[in-house]
Design an enzyme around this catalytic site. Sequence first.
Site, PDB file in Angstrom:
ATOM      1  N   GLU A 137       0.854  -1.194   0.000  1.00 43.73           N
ATOM      2  CA  GLU A 137       0.000   0.000   0.000  1.00 43.73           C
ATOM      3  C   GLU A 137       0.885   1.238   0.000  1.00 43.73           C
ATOM      4  O   GLU A 137       1.124   1.823  -1.037  1.00 43.73           O
ATOM      5  CB  GLU A 137      -0.947  -0.042   1.205  1.00 43.73           C
ATOM      6  CG  GLU A 137      -2.172   0.834   1.048  1.00 43.73           C
ATOM      7  CD  GLU A 137      -3.258   0.481   2.046  1.00 43.73           C
ATOM      8  OE1 GLU A 137      -4.188   1.280   2.187  1.00 43.73           O
ATOM      9  OE2 GLU A 137      -3.187  -0.583   2.689  1.00 43.73           O
ATOM     10  N   GLU A 181      -1.917   0.301  13.548  1.00 43.48           N
ATOM     11  CA  GLU A 181      -3.124   0.650  12.802  1.00 43.48           C
ATOM     12  C   GLU A 181      -4.385   0.369  13.612  1.00 43.48           C
ATOM     13  O   GLU A 181      -5.353   1.127  13.567  1.00 43.48           O
ATOM     14  CB  GLU A 181      -3.169  -0.140  11.499  1.00 43.48           C
ATOM     15  CG  GLU A 181      -4.368   0.165  10.623  1.00 43.48           C
ATOM     16  CD  GLU A 181      -4.277  -0.497   9.268  1.00 43.48           C
ATOM     17  OE1 GLU A 181      -5.051  -0.105   8.381  1.00 43.48           O
ATOM     18  OE2 GLU A 181      -3.434  -1.403   9.082  1.00 43.48           O
TER      19      GLU A 181
END
Length: 947
Positions: free
Chosen positions: A445, A720
Amino acid sequence: MKIINLKTNRITNPLGFDLGKPRLSFITCETEAKKQTAAQIQVALDIHFTDIVFNSGKSQDIDSLAFELPIELKPYTRYFWQVTVWADNGDVATSDPAWFETAKGEEQWEASWITPELDKSIEPVLMKDFKIEKEIESARAYVCGLGLYEIEINGDKVGNEYLTPHFNAYHKWLQYQTYDISEHVKNGQNMVEVMLGNGLYKGRFGFDGGTSEIYGDKFALLCEIVVTFKDGTNQLITTDTTWTARKSNILESSIYDGEVYDATFNDRTAYNVQEIDLGFDQLKARLSLPVVIKETLQPIEVLYTPAGETVLDMGQNMVGWIQFKNRTPKGAEITLEYGELLQEGNFYRENLRTAQAKFTYISNGEETLVRPHFTFYGFRYVKVSGWQGELNPDDFTGCVLYSDMDQTGHIETSNPLVNRLFLNALWGQKGNFLDVPTDCPQRDERMGWTGDAQVFSGTACFNMDSYAFFSKYGYDLWKEQEDKAGMVPMVVPATNINGGGSSAWGDAATIIPWNVYLHYGDKAILGQQFDSMKAWVDYIKRADDESGSKRLWTTGFHFGDWLALDGENPNFPTGGTEVNFISSAYYCYSAGIVAKAAKVLGMGDVSEEYEKLSNEVRTAIQDEYFTKNGRLALNTQTALIVALFMELVPEEFTERIANDLRAKLKNDGNHLKTGFVGTPYLCRVLSENESNDVAYTLLLNKDYPSWLYAVTMGATTIWERWNSVLPDGKISGTDMNSLNHYAYGSIVEWMYRTMAGINPVEDQPGFRHINLTPQPNSRINHVKASFQSAAGLYESQWSIDEEGNLHFAFTIPFNATATLVLPDAALQTVLINGQLLEESGLSAQQMHENVQVELESGVWEVSYTPTNAYIESYSTEFALSELLSNEEAKSILVAKVPQISMLPEDMIGKVGHLSLREVANKPFLPVPREVLDELDGMLAKVQVRFE
């Protein structure tokens, strides 16, 4: 007196940047003076200032935060500048010279874009011989290589930066770099070689594992070398069809998958190049800060895992790569694999999804330093395979790579876990501020998600000088908006994602530039971004008008309170707060920011228009979501937080909503359930609304969900998810689980603003004046913060002594002031710099339970006995879990109420957040009132421990 930190557009000695109208800034320090009375700026074409092109004269109008230089810049020119400052005590100082150098400006390119006549999968080196026959004065190279490039002259790497030309919306604009190559070029024969790699231009990159050739399908190079001779003549070397190409030693390169470098490959076959029509209209001098090796780390241990692996532990989740000394024989194939954590003691990286994150080196047998070129990794652990002989950890160095920003802030407390939390957020910024503010640096990502950047932008500007970094990101953001009717993509650059327009994510367009303006006091960022800011709000307003929602934003896709813990859909975790409420709240908030920005820029009519719009949205929200008695229809932590922070609550009901938030948190066991939207504002809202104690509780919680849970699990960056790793050490999932994801590190902004009390003021931005409002708490013994602001160095310290007295120490920089608010203070008892405040001559007044003092530049020491106790003793009003966590308090409870020791763990887990008095009303633990009163007397002798 000294003058330091001379910057142009907040960059030190920028070479080849697009500077627009340059803004010069500086800091004055090391003086007993309080104020700047005048300043003078001189600009010259030589370091001795004999050829002066601008002289402001002695002026009272020069602002050290941003002085716009009123001259027309010439291309290819180095300008030297210095500043002289006069102070109110008679001190005068002149700075050392600083400089900035322009690039090509509007000059046409003489070079042509070229591409090698090789298969597009082969990584090339493009090269050219040239001869120099005169004495050299200076030499410059102006270069853009696609996708990524490194340039060498005569075998030496040029410059100290990597991953050029960096990451931006290549289909919108291309930036070229300028290099001073005066020391690389020599009389006689020279060779320039430019190695090209895929990067995100043509390699695999983007959402959902990425796609290839998003921006282009061919390698390309544009290069002009200008050699200036002492006789005043020039020699120009440009890319054209006289250049040749060869196959690189890099067999494969990928941002996600890594690199394969074969040092034994020695094919020097020359291939032709051809011109390629990429045009010149999109070319622009650089905006990106250099991406450099900012620091290095050595492995703390070599691990030999149960699976038989050899693994380097760097001791820190970091971003960059490993550089090593090759000591292996020819033909040996060394592979480094990068991962963030171990599982059951073994190397692990399934959370990187499809990213291979490898570096393979095929040795030529020579002892040399080895590193990758066109990739980077996010990692703590490195699995080493193929190493022959004994592995010496001293041969391996972790190179920490991020944009070249100065660290400006630091916080240290008496609690080592809180100190590690601060460092985790700082390291999260280091790892993810690599040209764009990425969400994560390790998996497939690594994209510039706008929501992550937005919620962290305040913290970012405290931690580091982020002005130039966010200026470039904002430029990219507006470029992406231009053909999307103002819609802001989810990520910038948008890569392979077509969608966007989510609240909180799109509001990066308004919130980031406003935060940057607030921190640095340079309204040029608002001028640069105003069209973007306005276009975003206009995009929302059109959606509102077209839907007939009457000033509510109820259409489109939204992430909501992303990854909040109170949602019902684990497959798409938007949280439990109604998405339309969140989107409408940001509609109101961003319209208000546009109004404020327009006012700063002198656009009175526009400011009134958007202030009216913001007020209309606020009224619509109040009509839709608040009862006539002030109850918010949405009973979630995030809804209450957002309503208070964004001033959506009818004024007469602010206290009620603040109390409702406190009650909601208590019902949730004084643990957060917030996601990306609620978390950044949570503790700030609590501390600003008489619940500072709850804010500290949330900070200091160690069990899931909390900030310190990750710290107790050994995290060295922000995760996260609140439970990215479970208590047993197992990763909680692999689909979307980064261990370096800085958004929740936004708690650090509260630490600067509330623990240390350093708050910018909107009408005097750039920290020219601050509200200095530290709020100590008995569970932390001391706090020490420093912040090198745009105006100068602020320091804020406090401690609580054994008698419960408060001690503060503050530094206010030259030419700045502060409004100090001392908590729980009585004016007549406050000592400042060794004398009673009332006798000090300072402007001070009692403000309810606090004392307000106006301070100017200087060092200030303050002490007093607070009117409320700052050393707490336990009582039956404390949460049952807190009482049981203290051995002395627990023994008192068990002695008086033996049945407490028989409560099962799951029962304590359910009711532990309630006070003992509240639990005593439950049928499973009845405790008479007289026993509770007796317990209060006994517990009062047990002090709450500092941490």
